[in-house]
Write a protein that holds these residues in place. Structure first.
Motif, PDB file in Angstrom:
ATOM      1  N   ASN A   1       2.304   3.245   6.436  1.00 38.02           N
ATOM      2  CA  ASN A   1       2.476   2.126   5.510  1.00 38.02           C
ATOM      3  C   ASN A   1       1.386   2.141   4.453  1.00 38.02           C
ATOM      4  O   ASN A   1       0.373   2.840   4.588  1.00 38.02           O
ATOM      5  N   TYR A   2       1.598   1.368   3.408  1.00 33.31           N
ATOM      6  CA  TYR A   2       0.590   1.224   2.352  1.00 33.31           C
ATOM      7  C   TYR A   2       0.690  -0.165   1.746  1.00 33.31           C
ATOM      8  O   TYR A   2       1.656  -0.905   1.999  1.00 33.31           O
ATOM      9  N   ASP A   3      -0.296  -0.498   0.954  1.00 34.71           N
ATOM     10  CA  ASP A   3      -0.381  -1.805   0.298  1.00 34.71           C
ATOM     11  C   ASP A   3       0.464  -1.791  -0.974  1.00 34.71           C
ATOM     12  O   ASP A   3       0.006  -1.345  -2.028  1.00 34.71           O
ATOM     13  N   GLY A   4       1.682  -2.270  -0.889  1.00 40.61           N
ATOM     14  CA  GLY A   4       2.580  -2.274  -2.038  1.00 40.61           C
ATOM     15  C   GLY A   4       2.152  -3.204  -3.160  1.00 40.61           C
ATOM     16  O   GLY A   4       2.561  -3.018  -4.310  1.00 40.61           O
ATOM     17  N   SER A   5       1.301  -4.188  -2.860  1.00 43.73           N
ATOM     18  CA  SER A   5       0.838  -5.086  -3.921  1.00 43.73           C
ATOM     19  C   SER A   5      -0.102  -4.372  -4.887  1.00 43.73           C
ATOM     20  O   SER A   5      -0.291  -4.806  -6.020  1.00 43.73           O
ATOM     21  N   SER A   6      -0.693  -3.265  -4.432  1.00 38.61           N
ATOM     22  CA  SER A   6      -1.609  -2.501  -5.287  1.00 38.61           C
ATOM     23  C   SER A   6      -0.891  -1.411  -6.091  1.00 38.61           C
ATOM     24  O   SER A   6      -1.516  -0.741  -6.908  1.00 38.61           O
ATOM     25  N   THR A   7       0.395  -1.236  -5.838  1.00 39.39           N
ATOM     26  CA  THR A   7       1.163  -0.240  -6.596  1.00 39.39           C
ATOM     27  C   THR A   7       2.295  -0.880  -7.388  1.00 39.39           C
ATOM     28  O   THR A   7       3.122  -0.179  -7.975  1.00 39.39           O
ATOM     29  N   GLY A   8       2.351  -2.224  -7.380  1.00 38.07           N
ATOM     30  CA  GLY A   8       3.406  -2.929  -8.106  1.00 38.07           C
ATOM     31  C   GLY A   8       4.748  -2.875  -7.402  1.00 38.07           C
ATOM     32  O   GLY A   8       5.795  -2.971  -8.038  1.00 38.07           O
ATOM     33  N   GLN A   9       4.719  -2.763  -6.056  1.00 38.89           N
ATOM     34  CA  GLN A   9       5.974  -2.616  -5.314  1.00 38.89           C
ATOM     35  C   GLN A   9       6.188  -3.674  -4.241  1.00 38.89           C
ATOM     36  O   GLN A   9       7.181  -3.610  -3.518  1.00 38.89           O
ATOM     37  N   ALA A  10       5.271  -4.631  -4.137  1.00 39.71           N
ATOM     38  CA  ALA A  10       5.420  -5.697  -3.145  1.00 39.71           C
ATOM     39  C   ALA A  10       4.495  -6.859  -3.532  1.00 39.71           C
ATOM     40  O   ALA A  10       3.458  -6.645  -4.172  1.00 39.71           O
ATOM     41  N   PRO A  11       4.849  -8.087  -3.139  1.00 39.24           N
ATOM     42  CA  PRO A  11       3.971  -9.231  -3.418  1.00 39.24           C
ATOM     43  C   PRO A  11       2.759  -9.221  -2.497  1.00 39.24           C
ATOM     44  O   PRO A  11       2.797  -8.642  -1.399  1.00 39.24           O
TER      45      PRO A  11
ATOM     46  N   GLU B   1       3.167  -5.082   2.831  1.00 40.91           N
ATOM     47  CA  GLU B   1       3.314  -3.837   3.573  1.00 40.91           C
ATOM     48  C   GLU B   1       4.614  -3.119   3.211  1.00 40.91           C
ATOM     49  O   GLU B   1       5.704  -3.683   3.318  1.00 40.91           O
ATOM     50  N   VAL B   2       4.478  -1.849   2.800  1.00 40.54           N
ATOM     51  CA  VAL B   2       5.626  -0.984   2.514  1.00 40.54           C
ATOM     52  C   VAL B   2       5.534   0.211   3.449  1.00 40.54           C
ATOM     53  O   VAL B   2       4.449   0.745   3.696  1.00 40.54           O
ATOM     54  N   ILE B   3       6.687   0.648   3.982  1.00 38.88           N
ATOM     55  CA  ILE B   3       6.709   1.697   4.992  1.00 38.88           C
ATOM     56  C   ILE B   3       7.133   3.031   4.372  1.00 38.88           C
ATOM     57  O   ILE B   3       8.123   3.096   3.627  1.00 38.88           O
ATOM     58  N   LEU B   4       6.376   4.070   4.691  1.00 36.47           N
ATOM     59  CA  LEU B   4       6.669   5.417   4.209  1.00 36.47           C
ATOM     60  C   LEU B   4       7.452   6.196   5.269  1.00 36.47           C
ATOM     61  O   LEU B   4       7.027   6.275   6.423  1.00 36.47           O
ATOM     62  N   TYR B   5       8.577   6.779   4.844  1.00 35.50           N
ATOM     63  CA  TYR B   5       9.370   7.641   5.716  1.00 35.50           C
ATOM     64  C   TYR B   5       9.185   9.093   5.264  1.00 35.50           C
ATOM     65  O   TYR B   5       9.578   9.436   4.146  1.00 35.50           O
ATOM     66  N   PRO B   6       8.608   9.952   6.067  1.00 33.01           N
ATOM     67  CA  PRO B   6       8.481  11.365   5.682  1.00 33.01           C
ATOM     68  C   PRO B   6       9.861  12.014   5.523  1.00 33.01           C
ATOM     69  O   PRO B   6      10.731  11.848   6.382  1.00 33.01           O
TER      70      PRO B   6
END
Length: 432
Positions: A114-124, A129-134
């Motif tokens: 996962n990553y911080d989507g608020s820091s990439t303009g992809q989540a509030p 939390e945004v989940i990465l699928y390889p």
């Protein structure tokens, strides 16, 4: 790209466990850009360089080179996986690293992250939390060893693709049985511009001024015609090392502008390979202290823009009678011209003006060997009665998942009415 050949047997989805990887891209490869040769003892120092780490005031010798280039394979089974994803703008690339307990052969062996989507303009911020699928793995040309680059797409914690995840829809299109049966091939020509870091002006151009007019730069050689060849060559080798299906490279019409070609690639792998190749190019230009631009018209005026021409064929197009299938595909593309243009890259209207080897953005056109058309068909395709078409409309900053998915959808799955077909055929002078 001159022609579409049989696709490579090398696929990005699998890395042999026993692979012996070559040396990673080291800082010492930049001899003509950033490095000084170590002259202590001519016999001993041949091929050895000292890296200069630039600081605000003084240049000091970078003591970390040996650590950066260290092969850890003999000492541990653990590897480094660089998870790569597309950021909120739809064109920026983000990545972060994690340790994996052992080498892997397939992305399904890798954990989600996962990553911080608020820091990439992809989540509030309150639900960031945004989940990465390889989804695809490549050998890492920077770290070497068994280390890998991992192309991921992004989902909400509930498993829904986030709006900037264009891979998900493309994968659905390419898994459709009709599309699978047609074995769609793509050859993508990625153009890009190299800019000087501090002034954001093309590499090799006099600051605040212009070089001589276009003409001598395309596929040219010489210090007054070719700017950034070290970067292009380093990128070429790095892509081959990584397992990307790169098929060529050349200097472009505008000085400081380059192109490389990826393909032929089948289905979804075309997008995976382009995105990974872009990431590698970003990392190489980072090392070289040069800015990478995918702007479709970086310099206004009498200068060529930057596109991402997409060569495309299906099984039916490649077989006997395929030219008629190509013409039917062109008919469908003419009917969905606006949908394609709206998805073919930001700022494309500055490039598609009808000049500098482009068609007008407002008018759909096609022709044999005509680079001023929306869709170009090669002389060999016309002569052989089968082959491929080239969509010249996509901009250099296009999303390859979107473009390849749209081409497959429009030419294989889209079924216009007979009335619409007849009107379109008359409009673009096609007899189908």
């Amino acid at each position: 790209m001159a022609q579409i050949l049989a696709p490579s047997t090398q696929w990005q989805m699998r890395v042999p466990k026993s692979s012996t990887f070559g040396s990673p891209i080291a800082t010492k490869m930049w001899s003509s850009l950033l490095l000084k040769q170590n002259m202590k003892g001519a016999a001993k120092s041949a091929g050895k360089f000292r890296v200069l780490a630039l600081h605000s005031e003084n240049s000091t010798v970078n003591r970390t080179e040996k650590l950066l280039n260290m092969d850890i394979t003999p000492y541990t089974d653990k590897i480094i996986a660089e998870y790569i994803w597309i950021g909120g703008s739809g064109i920026d690339m983000r990545s972060k690293s994690r340790t994996i307990s052992k080498p892997v052969e397939h992305p399904s062996e890798l954990p989600k992250w996962n990553y911080d989507g608020s820091s990439t303009g992809q989540a509030p911020g309150e639900d960031s939390e945004v989940i990465l699928y390889p989804q695809a793995i490549f050998k890492d040309p920077f770290r070497g060893g068994n280390n890998i680059l991992v192309i991921c797409d992004a989902y909400t914690p509930a498993g829904e693709p986030i709006p900037t995840n264009k891979r998900h829809k493309a994968a659905e299109i390419f898994s459709n049985n009709k599309v699978v049966d047609e074995v769609p091939w793509f050859g993508i020509e990625q153009e890009y511009t190299l800019l000087q870091q501090n002034v954001k002006w093309p590499l090799g151009w006099p600051v605040g001024a212009y070089p001589g007019p276009q003409g001598p730069y395309y596929c040219g050689a010489g210090a007054d015609k070719s700017f950034g060849r070290d970067i292009s060559d380093a990128h070429y080798k790095a892509c081959l090392y990584a397992g990307i299906n790169i098929s060529g490279t050349n200097g472009e019409v505008m000085p400081g502008q380059w192109e490389y070609q990826v393909g032929p690639s089948v289905g979804i792998e075309a997008g995976d390979h382009i995105w990974c190749s872009r990431y590698i190019l970003e990392r190489i230009t980072e090392q070289a202290g040069v800015v990478l631009s995918l702007d479709p018209k970086p310099i206004e005026g009498d200068w060529n823009g930057a596109g991402c021409h997409t060569n495309y064929s299906t099984k039916s197009m490649r077989e006997e009678g395929g030219f008629e299938v190509i013409k039917k595909a062109i008919l469908n593309l003419s009917l969905r011209h606006k949908e394609h243009i709206s998805a073919y890259g930001e700022g494309n209207e500055r490039r598609l003006t009808g000049k500098h080897e482009t068609a007008s953005i407002d008018t759909f056109s096609w022709g044999v060997a005509n680079r001023g058309c929306s869709i170009r068909v090669g002389r060999d395709t016309e002569k052989n009665g089968k082959g491929y078409l080239e969509d010249r409309r996509p901009a250099s900053n296009m999303d390859p998942y979107v473009v390849t998915g749209l081409l497959a959808e429009t030419t294989i799955l889209y079924e216009p009415t007979l009335e619409a077909e007849a009107l379109a055929a008359q409009k673009v002078a096609l007899k189908v």
